[in-house]
Design an enzyme around this catalytic site. Structure first.
Site, PDB file in Angstrom:
ATOM      1  N   HIS A 107       0.763  -0.238  -7.178  1.00  0.00           N
ATOM      2  CA  HIS A 107       0.559   1.356  -6.999  1.00  0.00           C
ATOM      3  C   HIS A 107       1.596   1.936  -6.073  1.00  0.00           C
ATOM      4  O   HIS A 107       1.738   3.034  -5.924  1.00  0.00           O
ATOM      5  CB  HIS A 107      -0.652   1.731  -7.270  1.00  0.00           C
ATOM      6  N   ASP A 137      -2.010  -5.313  -9.952  1.00  0.00           N
ATOM      7  CA  ASP A 137      -1.719  -4.265  -9.084  1.00  0.00           C
ATOM      8  C   ASP A 137      -0.751  -4.959  -8.062  1.00  0.00           C
ATOM      9  O   ASP A 137      -1.166  -4.641  -6.936  1.00  0.00           O
ATOM     10  CB  ASP A 137      -2.776  -3.693  -8.276  1.00  0.00           C
ATOM     11  N   SER A 212      -2.875   0.014   1.600  1.00  0.00           N
ATOM     12  CA  SER A 212      -2.628  -0.883   0.478  1.00  0.00           C
ATOM     13  C   SER A 212      -1.491  -1.715   0.529  1.00  0.00           C
ATOM     14  O   SER A 212      -0.236  -1.108   0.933  1.00  0.00           O
ATOM     15  CB  SER A 212      -2.510   0.344  -0.824  1.00  0.00           C
TER      16      SER A 212
END
Length: 467
Positions: A107, A137, A212
């Site tokens: 993402h 992901d 992230s």
């Protein structure tokens, strides 16, 4: 009240460099003031150079509502207009090989055309995307350097225990590289809703937007997981963060670098249900645990090994199976032709069988097609369903027909909510079983279309669209 999941921009990756059977390190509680004054700085100095910041930029198309939409319906008129806007993203990543292989979250880089990787010593590189894997992901990048780069080795995430000390390193809120510490709060967290493979390491180390893709490392400075998301009401850290286990990430890296760049996960040829308290009593189990085999694919690995519907799988390759998500995860981390011991219960008796995993069959051929022309499905990417496609989309293994893989921004069908995972049942009363049938039905439309679709949740809808 259920807390919303906010996906952060920070990563943490870990790969196993030791065999699964390796001895665990001795653990102890600090006994005196000298031990309590110990510092993590030696670990940070070793690990930090391999954790990078990632800056991305891309142009995306955004739907624009027009006052004429209500009259023209957006088809062949004013509706469906789009405009371009510049999107930017901030995240973290981890170098896992000295030749410049970087792991981050999918993402962070999804739909981005420019990706810049900045090292801790401020060196900057343009990055090339080797592989993206939305199901986990995870994205794998490559940067070119004239010299070997600092990198992290992988830990074996299967031997992590609740209470182990961990460090999270990333770039929260874009303030620069930051280190936080905590413990492993829980293992095998499922039902989180972040990726298709629900099996996470939970930690209370502070993880915030920007982390992230950053590193979650153990006390030995090895990569234990990739930080992916947090539970939060405000968007800041509430001490509940989730990392993708390194053993799963390792499989994606190996595929990107050594396996040709195409994700091909093995399957066991079975789907399973979670077991609740009532089911456990009916099955004679002492507690609600395990995965109840609800469906077998004829000729698949599980069926060939003698497993039947109604059996309860309780362990795979020596790892306990607490629910169906755990079963999928354990299979996904194996090689495509691996032979793994599976322990299951049948009629109250425990049995063990060796199952040879394989790749799911792609029959019929997916015939992936981007629909064009003047019809309501223009801009949709569709394919024939097969066990391979069903597995990719987490569908019923035996499902057949035509499914939507993607919907371009601004497509007419997308305005009605038709997108990835939708199944096209019929066009003008003609059932659709293949992509070829769909194209013929769209071409033979007369004055318009009557289209029946099924959502991923099973809801059937009918659209009537005039030319």
């Amino acid at each position: 009240m259920r807390l919303p999941i906010i996906v952060t921009i920070a990563a943490a990756v870990l790969f196993a460099v030791q065999p699964a059977a390796a001895q665990e390190a001795e653990r102890f509680v600090p006994q005196d003031s000298v031990q309590l004054k110990a510092s993590f700085s030696p670990v940070v100095k070793e690990v930090a150079p391999a954790v990078v910041n990632i800056y991305t930029r891309g142009v995306v198309r955004q739907q624009v509502r027009s006052p004429f939409d209500e009259f023209f319906g957006g088809f062949g008129g004013f509706g469906g207009m789009t405009r371009e806007r510049v999107a930017q993203s901030l995240g973290s990543g981890v170098i896992v090989r000295p030749e410049g292989i970087v792991v981050t979250n999918n993402h962070v880089v999804e739909n981005m055309s420019e990706i810049k990787v900045v090292l801790a010593d401020r060196r900057e590189y343009s990055a090339q995307v080797l592989l993206t894997d939305p199901q986990t992901d995870i994205a794998i990048l490559r940067i070119e350097s004239d010299e070997p780069l600092p990198f992290l080795e992988f830990a074996n995430s299967d031997v992590a225990e609740v209470g182990d000390i961990v460090l999270a390193i990333g770039n929260p809120f874009g303030v620069g590289q930051t280190v936080t510490t905590g413990i492993v709060s829980a293992l095998a967290r499922t039902q989180v809703g972040i990726t298709d493979y629900q099996f996470f390491i939970q930690t209370d180390a502070a993880i915030n937007p920007g982390n992230s893709g950053g590193a979650l490392v153990d006390i030995d400075g090895r990569l234990l997981g990739v930080n992916s998301a947090i539970y939060s009401r405000s968007g800041g850290s509430n001490g509940i963060g989730f990392a993708i286990p390194g053993n799963l990430v390792r499989q994606v890296v190996a595929t990107a670098v050594d396996g040709g760049g195409t994700i091909m996960r093995p399957w066991i040829g079975a789907t399973a249900r979670d077991i609740d308290g009532t089911m456990a009593m009916a099955l004679g189990l002492d507690r609600p645990s395990g995965a109840l085999v609800s469906q077998l694919f004829a000729g698949g690995p599980a069926a060939q090994a003698g497993i039947r519907e109604g059996d309860v799988i309780i362990a795979i390759d020596g790892q306990d199976i607490v629910d169906s998500d755990a079963m999928r995860y354990r299979v996904a981390t194996k090689e495509a032709d691996a032979r793994v011991p599976v322990v299951y219960l049948r009629d109250g008796n425990q049995r063990t069988v060796n199952v040879r995993l394989s790749l799911p069959p792609e029959t019929p051929a997916r015939d992936e097609t981007l629909i064009g022309g003047e019809n309501p499905f223009s801009g949709l990417k569709v394919a024939n369903l097969s066990p391979a496609v069903n597995m990719e989309l987490s569908r019923d293994l035996t499902d057949t027909g035509v499914v939507v893989l993607d919907a371009s921004q601004g497509s007419y069908a997308g305005r009605f909510g038709i997108g990835k995972g939708y199944k096209i049942l019929s066009v003008n009363g003609t059932e659709v079983e293949t992509v070829a049938q769909l194209k013929r039905a769209l071409a033979d439309s007369g004055r318009g279309w009557i289209i029946q679709t099924q959502s991923p949740r099973g809801q059937v809808s009918t659209l009537r669209i005039n030319r």
